[in-house]
Motif scaffolding. Structure first.
Motif, PDB file in Angstrom:
ATOM      1  N   ILE A   1      33.718  38.470  30.365  1.00 33.95           N
ATOM      2  CA  ILE A   1      33.290  39.146  31.581  1.00 33.95           C
ATOM      3  C   ILE A   1      34.488  39.850  32.211  1.00 33.95           C
ATOM      4  O   ILE A   1      35.621  39.334  32.171  1.00 33.95           O
ATOM      5  N   LEU A   2      34.257  41.029  32.748  1.00 31.09           N
ATOM      6  CA  LEU A   2      35.300  41.783  33.442  1.00 31.09           C
ATOM      7  C   LEU A   2      35.110  41.618  34.943  1.00 31.09           C
ATOM      8  O   LEU A   2      34.073  42.002  35.487  1.00 31.09           O
ATOM      9  N   VAL A   3      36.086  41.035  35.592  1.00 31.52           N
ATOM     10  CA  VAL A   3      36.087  40.924  37.054  1.00 31.52           C
ATOM     11  C   VAL A   3      37.268  41.739  37.558  1.00 31.52           C
ATOM     12  O   VAL A   3      38.428  41.399  37.299  1.00 31.52           O
ATOM     13  N   SER A   4      36.978  42.836  38.250  1.00 32.43           N
ATOM     14  CA  SER A   4      38.027  43.730  38.739  1.00 32.43           C
ATOM     15  C   SER A   4      38.123  43.646  40.254  1.00 32.43           C
ATOM     16  O   SER A   4      37.134  43.413  40.948  1.00 32.43           O
ATOM     17  N   GLY A   5      39.322  43.869  40.756  1.00 31.30           N
ATOM     18  CA  GLY A   5      39.531  43.866  42.200  1.00 31.30           C
ATOM     19  C   GLY A   5      40.905  43.333  42.544  1.00 31.30           C
ATOM     20  O   GLY A   5      41.521  42.610  41.759  1.00 31.30           O
ATOM     21  N   THR A   6      41.387  43.702  43.708  1.00 28.29           N
ATOM     22  CA  THR A   6      42.689  43.221  44.153  1.00 28.29           C
ATOM     23  C   THR A   6      42.561  41.792  44.683  1.00 28.29           C
ATOM     24  O   THR A   6      41.453  41.302  44.959  1.00 28.29           O
ATOM     25  N   VAL A   7      43.690  41.139  44.841  1.00 25.89           N
ATOM     26  CA  VAL A   7      43.694  39.785  45.406  1.00 25.89           C
ATOM     27  C   VAL A   7      43.073  39.804  46.802  1.00 25.89           C
ATOM     28  O   VAL A   7      42.347  38.881  47.192  1.00 25.89           O
ATOM     29  N   GLU A   8      43.326  40.860  47.540  1.00 17.89           N
ATOM     30  CA  GLU A   8      42.755  40.984  48.887  1.00 17.89           C
ATOM     31  C   GLU A   8      41.228  41.049  48.833  1.00 17.89           C
ATOM     32  O   GLU A   8      40.549  40.506  49.711  1.00 17.89           O
TER      33      GLU A   8
ATOM     34  N   ALA B   1      36.961  33.463  46.005  1.00 23.28           N
ATOM     35  CA  ALA B   1      37.113  32.311  45.114  1.00 23.28           C
ATOM     36  C   ALA B   1      36.009  32.312  44.062  1.00 23.28           C
ATOM     37  O   ALA B   1      36.249  31.950  42.890  1.00 23.28           O
ATOM     38  N   GLU B   2      34.812  32.724  44.441  1.00 20.74           N
ATOM     39  CA  GLU B   2      33.701  32.797  43.486  1.00 20.74           C
ATOM     40  C   GLU B   2      34.001  33.794  42.374  1.00 20.74           C
ATOM     41  O   GLU B   2      33.676  33.548  41.201  1.00 20.74           O
TER      42      GLU B   2
ATOM     43  N   PHE C   1      37.043  32.833  35.140  1.00 24.50           N
ATOM     44  CA  PHE C   1      37.570  31.745  34.319  1.00 24.50           C
ATOM     45  C   PHE C   1      36.455  30.956  33.629  1.00 24.50           C
ATOM     46  O   PHE C   1      36.657  30.443  32.523  1.00 24.50           O
ATOM     47  N   ALA C   2      35.283  30.864  34.250  1.00 23.85           N
ATOM     48  CA  ALA C   2      34.199  30.070  33.677  1.00 23.85           C
ATOM     49  C   ALA C   2      33.784  30.580  32.311  1.00 23.85           C
ATOM     50  O   ALA C   2      33.585  29.796  31.365  1.00 23.85           O
ATOM     51  N   LEU C   3      33.653  31.894  32.170  1.00 26.09           N
ATOM     52  CA  LEU C   3      33.205  32.455  30.901  1.00 26.09           C
ATOM     53  C   LEU C   3      34.374  32.765  29.964  1.00 26.09           C
ATOM     54  O   LEU C   3      34.291  32.524  28.764  1.00 26.09           O
ATOM     55  N   ASN C   4      35.454  33.282  30.509  1.00 29.94           N
ATOM     56  CA  ASN C   4      36.559  33.737  29.668  1.00 29.94           C
ATOM     57  C   ASN C   4      37.465  32.611  29.175  1.00 29.94           C
ATOM     58  O   ASN C   4      38.203  32.810  28.207  1.00 29.94           O
ATOM     59  N   VAL C   5      37.419  31.453  29.828  1.00 27.09           N
ATOM     60  CA  VAL C   5      38.313  30.357  29.443  1.00 27.09           C
ATOM     61  C   VAL C   5      37.543  29.053  29.210  1.00 27.09           C
ATOM     62  O   VAL C   5      37.537  28.512  28.101  1.00 27.09           O
TER      63      VAL C   5
ATOM     64  N   SER D   1      49.614  42.613  33.164  1.00 26.59           N
ATOM     65  CA  SER D   1      48.633  42.757  34.236  1.00 26.59           C
ATOM     66  C   SER D   1      49.066  43.874  35.170  1.00 26.59           C
ATOM     67  O   SER D   1      50.232  44.269  35.195  1.00 26.59           O
ATOM     68  N   GLY D   2      48.086  44.379  35.931  1.00 25.33           N
ATOM     69  CA  GLY D   2      48.383  45.445  36.882  1.00 25.33           C
ATOM     70  C   GLY D   2      47.483  45.333  38.087  1.00 25.33           C
ATOM     71  O   GLY D   2      46.620  44.442  38.171  1.00 25.33           O
ATOM     72  N   ALA D   3      47.646  46.239  39.013  1.00 26.12           N
ATOM     73  CA  ALA D   3      46.873  46.227  40.252  1.00 26.12           C
ATOM     74  C   ALA D   3      45.385  46.279  39.962  1.00 26.12           C
ATOM     75  O   ALA D   3      44.922  47.096  39.170  1.00 26.12           O
ATOM     76  N   GLY D   4      44.640  45.388  40.581  1.00 26.76           N
ATOM     77  CA  GLY D   4      43.192  45.336  40.409  1.00 26.76           C
ATOM     78  C   GLY D   4      42.739  44.575  39.187  1.00 26.76           C
ATOM     79  O   GLY D   4      41.543  44.367  38.997  1.00 26.76           O
ATOM     80  N   GLY D   5      43.687  44.142  38.347  1.00 23.49           N
ATOM     81  CA  GLY D   5      43.319  43.435  37.126  1.00 23.49           C
ATOM     82  C   GLY D   5      43.724  41.974  37.108  1.00 23.49           C
ATOM     83  O   GLY D   5      43.711  41.340  36.047  1.00 23.49           O
ATOM     84  N   GLY D   6      44.060  41.437  38.257  1.00 23.25           N
ATOM     85  CA  GLY D   6      44.585  40.075  38.310  1.00 23.25           C
ATOM     86  C   GLY D   6      43.644  39.015  37.779  1.00 23.25           C
ATOM     87  O   GLY D   6      44.039  38.147  36.999  1.00 23.25           O
ATOM     88  N   ALA D   7      42.377  39.064  38.181  1.00 21.27           N
ATOM     89  CA  ALA D   7      41.433  38.021  37.781  1.00 21.27           C
ATOM     90  C   ALA D   7      41.157  38.073  36.285  1.00 21.27           C
ATOM     91  O   ALA D   7      41.108  37.035  35.610  1.00 21.27           O
ATOM     92  N   TYR D   8      40.985  39.281  35.761  1.00 18.01           N
ATOM     93  CA  TYR D   8      40.720  39.413  34.324  1.00 18.01           C
ATOM     94  C   TYR D   8      41.953  39.028  33.518  1.00 18.01           C
ATOM     95  O   TYR D   8      41.877  38.239  32.567  1.00 18.01           O
ATOM     96  N   SER D   9      43.113  39.561  33.882  1.00 17.56           N
ATOM     97  CA  SER D   9      44.332  39.253  33.141  1.00 17.56           C
ATOM     98  C   SER D   9      44.686  37.781  33.239  1.00 17.56           C
ATOM     99  O   SER D   9      45.119  37.175  32.249  1.00 17.56           O
ATOM    100  N   ALA D  10      44.521  37.190  34.401  1.00 19.00           N
ATOM    101  CA  ALA D  10      44.825  35.768  34.543  1.00 19.00           C
ATOM    102  C   ALA D  10      43.975  34.932  33.598  1.00 19.00           C
ATOM    103  O   ALA D  10      44.457  33.973  32.982  1.00 19.00           O
ATOM    104  N   SER D  11      42.710  35.308  33.454  1.00 19.55           N
ATOM    105  CA  SER D  11      41.844  34.561  32.541  1.00 19.55           C
ATOM    106  C   SER D  11      42.261  34.776  31.094  1.00 19.55           C
ATOM    107  O   SER D  11      42.180  33.860  30.268  1.00 19.55           O
ATOM    108  N   LYS D  12      42.741  35.969  30.757  1.00 23.50           N
ATOM    109  CA  LYS D  12      43.171  36.250  29.392  1.00 23.50           C
ATOM    110  C   LYS D  12      44.535  35.623  29.092  1.00 23.50           C
ATOM    111  O   LYS D  12      44.795  35.200  27.956  1.00 23.50           O
TER     112      LYS D  12
END
Length: 248
Positions: free
Chosen positions: A103-110, A114-115, A121-125, A157-168
Motif C-alpha cells: 500500500i502507498l501512504v503519501s503525506g508529510t509528517v504534519e 497515527a492511523e 506498516f500493517a500491510l507492508n510489514v 526517503s524524501g518529503a511526503g514519502g516518510g510513511a511508505y519509506s519507513a515501512s520499506k
C-alpha cells in the motif's frame, strides 16, 4: 485451472494487478500458483488464464482471516512430495512465497495521522511477517525461497514519502533478520528493490507529486517479474540476498 501432474507451488500476494500479476505470468509455465488477494472474482479470472493456479483469498491485514486461509490450504510440511491435495493433484511442495501486495501512504509528517502510519506498516510489514510465519513449516520442508518486493524507497526517503519509506526500510530489516534466522533451515530470502514501475501505484504516486504519468518513463512490471523468477529458479547452491533493479 488444474493439471494432472504436480508442480512446485508458489504463493503470490497482490496477484491480481501490477507486479504481482506479472509475477504470476512469469512463473506460470513451470509452477502451480496460489494467487493471493481479496477479490475472488478477479483471482478466479486470472487463474483461468494460467496453466495451473487457484485463488488464495485472504485479508492480509486481518491475522485471523490470514490464518484461516493458510489452514484451508492444508499444506503438507511433513512430506513435500505428497501430491494428494485439494488442488486436484496439481499442487506440489511450496517452494516459494512472493510478497507483492503493498500500500502507498503519501503525506508529510504534519499531514499524516497515527492511523495512516499504522495502515502503512500493517500491510507492508506486519502482514509479510505473519504470512511468512504461517508458511515457514512448508517452506522449510521444501527448502524454499521467500521473495519480498521492496522498493527503491527501502533505501532512501524524501518529503511526503516518510510513511511508505519507513515501512520499506522496516521490510528490509525484516528480510535481513529472516535471512539470518532461516539459513540453518535452508530457506532462501531475497529482497527485490524495483525503481519506478508502470503500475497503478505509480499513477497514484505521480498524482500525489502533481506530475504526469508517462508509462514509457518507467519499467514494465514484467521486467521486475523476471528478477523474481531469477531468484526463485536460481540453483540450490546460491541465493540472491538483495537485488536493485532500476529504469534504464
Amino acid at each position: 485451472m488444474t493439471s494432472s501432474t504436480t508442480s512446485p507451488t508458489v504463493l503470490i500476494t497482490g496477484a491480481s494487478r501490477g507486479i504481482g500479476r506479472a509475477v504470476a505470468h512469469e512463473l506460470a509455465p513451470d509452477h502451480h500458483l496460489l494467487l493471493g488477494g481479496r477479490d475472488r472474482v478477479a483471482l478466479e479470472a486470472l487463474a483461468a488464464e494460467l496453466p495451473s493456479a487457484e485463488p488464495f483469498v485472504a485479508d492480509l491485514a486481518d491475522p485471523a482471516s490470514l490464518a484461516q486461509a493458510v489452514t484451508a490450504l492444508d499444506l503438507r510440511s511433513d512430506d513435500p512430495a505428497d501430491g494428494d491435495d485439494p488442488a486436484g493433484g496439481s499442487r506440489g511442495p511450496l517452494v516459494g512465497v512472493v510478497h507483492s501486495a503493498g500500500i502507498l501512504v503519501s503525506g508529510t509528517v504534519e499531514e499524516l495521522t497515527a492511523e495512516d502510519w499504522n495502515r502503512s506498516f500493517a500491510l507492508n510489514v506486519t502482514a509479510v511477517a505473519e504470512l511468512t510465519r504461517l508458511l515457514l513449516p512448508a517452506l522449510r520442508a521444501a527448502r524454499g525461497t521467500v521473495v519480498t518486493i521492496n522498493s527503491g524507497s527501502g533505501y532512501t526517503s524524501g518529503a511526503g514519502g516518510g510513511a511508505y519509506s519507513a515501512s520499506k526500510f522496516a521490510l528490509r530489516a525484516l528480510t535481513d533478520a529472516l535471512r539470518a534466522e532461516e539459513k540453518e533451515h535452508g530457506v532462501r530470502v531475497s529482497s527485490v528493490h524495483p525503481g519506478r514501475t508502470a503500475t497503478d501505484m505509480q499513477r497514484e504516486l505521480r498524482s500525489y507529486e502533481g506530475g504526469d504519468y508517462q508509462e514509457d518513463d518507467y519499467m514494465r512490471p514484467e521486467t521486475v517479474a523476471a528478477t523474481v523468477g531469477l531468484a526463485l529458479r536460481l540453483p540450490a547452491d546460491a541465493a540472491i540476498d538483495s537485488l536493485s533493479v532500476r529504469p534504464r
